[in-house]
Scaffold this motif. Structure first.
Motif, PDB file in Angstrom:
ATOM      1  N   LEU A 163      -8.249   4.908  -3.500  1.00  0.00           N
ATOM      2  CA  LEU A 163      -8.916   4.420  -4.731  1.00  0.00           C
ATOM      3  C   LEU A 163      -9.423   4.991  -5.100  1.00  0.00           C
ATOM      4  N   ARG A 164     -10.599   5.850  -4.155  1.00  0.00           N
ATOM      5  CA  ARG A 164     -11.667   7.093  -4.598  1.00  0.00           C
ATOM      6  C   ARG A 164     -10.771   7.853  -5.515  1.00  0.00           C
ATOM      7  N   HIS A 214      -9.298  -3.812  -4.566  1.00  0.00           N
ATOM      8  CA  HIS A 214      -9.269  -3.861  -3.734  1.00  0.00           C
ATOM      9  C   HIS A 214      -9.466  -4.237  -2.175  1.00  0.00           C
ATOM     10  N   TRP A 258      -9.458  -8.444  -5.752  1.00  0.00           N
ATOM     11  CA  TRP A 258      -8.552  -7.746  -4.385  1.00  0.00           C
ATOM     12  C   TRP A 258      -7.656  -7.414  -4.783  1.00  0.00           C
ATOM     13  N   ASP A 316      -8.573  -2.682   0.441  1.00  0.00           N
ATOM     14  CA  ASP A 316      -9.872  -2.272   1.607  1.00  0.00           C
ATOM     15  C   ASP A 316     -10.470  -3.242   1.646  1.00  0.00           C
ATOM     16  N   TYR A 317     -10.770  -3.924   0.538  1.00  0.00           N
ATOM     17  CA  TYR A 317     -12.666  -4.545   1.439  1.00  0.00           C
ATOM     18  C   TYR A 317     -11.076  -5.958   2.108  1.00  0.00           C
ATOM     19  N   ALA A 376      -8.579   0.201   6.353  1.00  0.00           N
ATOM     20  CA  ALA A 376      -9.548  -0.217   5.183  1.00  0.00           C
ATOM     21  C   ALA A 376      -9.727   1.907   4.551  1.00  0.00           C
ATOM     22  N   VAL A 377      -9.977   2.093   5.675  1.00  0.00           N
ATOM     23  CA  VAL A 377     -10.766   4.015   5.353  1.00  0.00           C
ATOM     24  C   VAL A 377      -9.366   4.384   4.724  1.00  0.00           C
ATOM     25  N   GLU A 413      -7.259   3.263   2.436  1.00  0.00           N
ATOM     26  CA  GLU A 413      -7.161   2.237   1.141  1.00  0.00           C
ATOM     27  C   GLU A 413      -8.692   2.808   0.011  1.00  0.00           C
ATOM     28  N   LEU A 414      -9.809   2.623   0.591  1.00  0.00           N
ATOM     29  CA  LEU A 414     -10.439   4.176   0.267  1.00  0.00           C
ATOM     30  C   LEU A 414     -10.492   5.016  -0.249  1.00  0.00           C
ATOM     31  N   GLN A 443       0.976  -1.202   0.116  1.00  0.00           N
ATOM     32  CA  GLN A 443       0.113  -0.065  -0.099  1.00  0.00           C
ATOM     33  C   GLN A 443       0.984   1.245   0.052  1.00  0.00           C
ATOM     34  N   TRP A 496     -11.033  -5.139   5.311  1.00  0.00           N
ATOM     35  CA  TRP A 496     -12.339  -4.722   5.623  1.00  0.00           C
ATOM     36  C   TRP A 496     -12.490  -7.089   6.171  1.00  0.00           C
TER      37      TRP A 496
END
Length: 582
Positions: free
Chosen positions: A448-449, A546, A537, A548-549, A441-442, A444-445, A367, A552
């Motif tokens: 990615l956004r 993903h 993922w 982040d998944y 997770a947050v 990475e979310l 990451q 999570w």
């Protein structure tokens, strides 16, 4: 303690020493010898050894996933799995080292002999990254190819290191605790503090490794990046041997696995017998000391009563010399087995936490490599693996606070000598670890956004500072201080006296299974999410995935694990040593 009392732990084992039945040196007539050994006088050499050994280990392992990825040309998933499998083995081999220490060699000889194997492995690893013909062929800094022989040399070296560390990990913490006498209230109080400072020394070594050594690997070369840890390991061995005359050594008590099997066999053979209501009728030696070298007698407990059948005497057992250990066991032997069984559910709940912890050396690094690794607006770049220094700084921050502030404050309310029980301490750590995964997770979310909004898919580094990872590292460090140290303390304290190393190894094996669990989870996630043209993922380029998944998923598993742990901890019964209230 009066001069005529016998200490629980032994001092320097010399050929002319006389041993008591519990495997310790008889100091009667020579109290000066006891005062000259053990306690904090011996600990600096043990802590120095651990600091340097951990510097060597983390200096090699912190960035190993990047070595697999760039030098051995492995994919992200393959590098993460190989790293997890090797790390897992490093925490599984302590079961072998612990068995040899408890049964045959003793902790001192086990640490000394396995350290040599460790140094050989470190030397071979350095050669595999520096000697022409053994090192991978590179067309540029991060584009290399390794043939089968070169890859084999790397993994032979790594698994030699895994074997070497197997004799050190389970013994060093127990050996340090051996320097404090449980029968001396002053020394016993210091032992709880020892575990805190033991973990502190680990993280001093890890801090140097994750900062200086990772930078050397990324900017100077892998030959130096592995060579310096090899030298650190040699210094660790010298530090250990330097304190030889100050150590208290406990004689090995014979094979603990044999005693466990004997109790199981005797229970099965006596399955038709009824356990008497009066537990004083169960078989135990008449001597004040246990028949097991290095062990106190243990009081009977009411759990797992089937195994009490192993201590039920029948008429034939009364005949002299007819007591076969495969047909009749002492109460202490039965309670040894019960102590291990009671620890197993607690042990199992550590596996998910270890899987969370393993993210620091795998997906946290991947990451970070995709983020802006510059320090401020300068051109200086920090390797993504070096962010683990914030985990180390967190531990270094929390250990003194816990030892000097939290423990005294909690002691006023709980009355417990350590402020919090080891089980309470572990539960707090498991709770904190959940938020580490939530933070990852947050982050990475959000990352990615930004990638999708600004089309950063093919960029090596996106304009988002890697220092946004600091909270997730810091939270894992705080969780470590509570969970790992609490677990270390619990497994030492609740282990039968002659099984200290084995139980320390059992504690460490949760890290092994956590790494293996992480490897299996990666395999399952990759296979189930990568289909019908979907990159899944965890693709080669994480910008298309993903991750982040995955974080999570670990957060949810951690919540479930905490719930199970709270139920088990409420049920747990502490062992009882004869002559004590607990």
């Amino acid at each position: 303690m009066a001069e005529d009392d016998l200490p629980t732990k032994a001092a320097v084992a010399e050929e002319n020493d006389v041993y008591t039945k519990d495997g310790t040196v008889d100091f009667r007539g020579n109290p000066a010898k006891r005062n000259a050994t053990g306690t904090w006088k011996a600990c600096p050499f043990i802590l120095g050894n651990e600091c340097c050994e951990r510097l060597a280990y983390y200096g090699m392992s912190s960035n190993l996933v990047i070595y697999f990825n760039t030098q051995l040309n492995q994919t992200n998933a393959a590098a993460a799995k190989n790293n997890s499998n090797w790390s897992g083995t490093c925490y599984l081999t302590p079961l072998l080292g612990a068995f040899l220490a408890d049964a045959y060699l003793g902790r001192y000889k086990t640490i000394a002999s396995f350290s040599i194997i460790y140094v050989i492995g470190m030397t071979l690893l350095t050669m595999s990254a520096s000697v022409p013909g053994m090192k991978p062929t590179c067309v540029s800094k991060d584009v290399c190819h390794a043939n089968g022989g070169q890859t084999a040399a790397t993994f032979i070296a790594l698994y030699l290191i895994a074997l070497g560390t197997g004799g050190i990990k389970p013994c060093v913490s127990s050996y340090g605790a051996d320097q404090f006498d449980d029968d001396d209230e002053v020394e016993k109080k210091h032992k709880g503090s020892f575990f805190n400072w033991f973990y502190f020394s680990i993280n001093v070594g890890a801090m140097i490794a994750s900062s200086v050594l990772v930078w050397i690997q990324e900017n100077v070369g892998w030959e130096w990046g592995f060579g310096v840890p090899a030298v650190a390991m040699a210094i660790a061995v010298l530090s250990f041997f330097s304190g030889t005359r100050l150590y208290r050594n406990q004689k090995p008590g014979g094979s603990p696995l044999t005693r466990i099997i004997q109790v199981i066999v005797a229970s099965i053979r006596n399955y038709k017998l009824k356990v008497p209501e009066d537990k004083s009728l169960l078989y135990e030696t008449a001597d004040a000391e246990s028949s097991i070298q290095g062990s106190h007698k243990l009081d009977h407990t009411n759990e797992f009563r089937f195994f009490d059948k192993a201590a039920v005497e029948v008429q034939g057992d009364q005949i002299k010399d007819s007591k076969s250990p495969w047909r009749l066991s002492t109460v202490t032997q039965v309670e040894e087995l019960k102590s291990i069984i009671r620890l197993l559910p607690i042990w199992a709940t550590g596996i998910i936490f270890a899987a969370v912890y393993s993210q620091m050396s795998t997906f946290f690094v991947f990451q970070g490599t995709l983020m802006d690794i510059r320090v401020g607006h300068s051109s200086f770049e920090i390797p993504a693996a070096s962010l683990s220094i914030f985990d180390t700084l967190s531990v270094i921050f929390w250990v003194p606070i816990y030892d000097r502030i939290i423990v005294p404050a909690a002691r006023k309310y709980t009355g417990h000598k350590n402020g919090l029980t080891a089980l309470q301490r572990m539960g707090i750590g498991l709770f904190i670890s959940i938020f580490s995964m939530v933070c990852a997770a947050v982050l990475e979310l959000i990352r990615l956004r930004s990638v999708r909004q600004n089309n950063y898919y093919t960029r090596d580094h996106m304009p988002m500072s890697v220092f946004w990872q600091v909270p997730q590292y810091f939270l894992i460090g705080a969780a470590e201080v509570f969970t790992f140290i609490g677990q270390l303390e619990l497994f030492y304290d609740q282990a039968p006296d002659a099984m200290k190393s084995l139980c320390s190894a059992l504690s460490l094996s949760t890290v092994a299974l956590g790494n293996y669990f992480n490897s299996i989870l990666i395999t399952i996630v990759t296979k189930t999410t990568k289909k019908d043209g979907n990159p899944g993922w965890i693709p080669k380029n994480l910008n298309y995935g993903h991750l982040d998944y995955f974080f999570w998923l670990l957060a949810v598993l951690s919540v479930l694990n905490l719930g199970v742990y709270l139920f088990i901890a409420k049920w747990y019964t502490y062992k009882k040593t004869v002559g004590t209230l607990r």
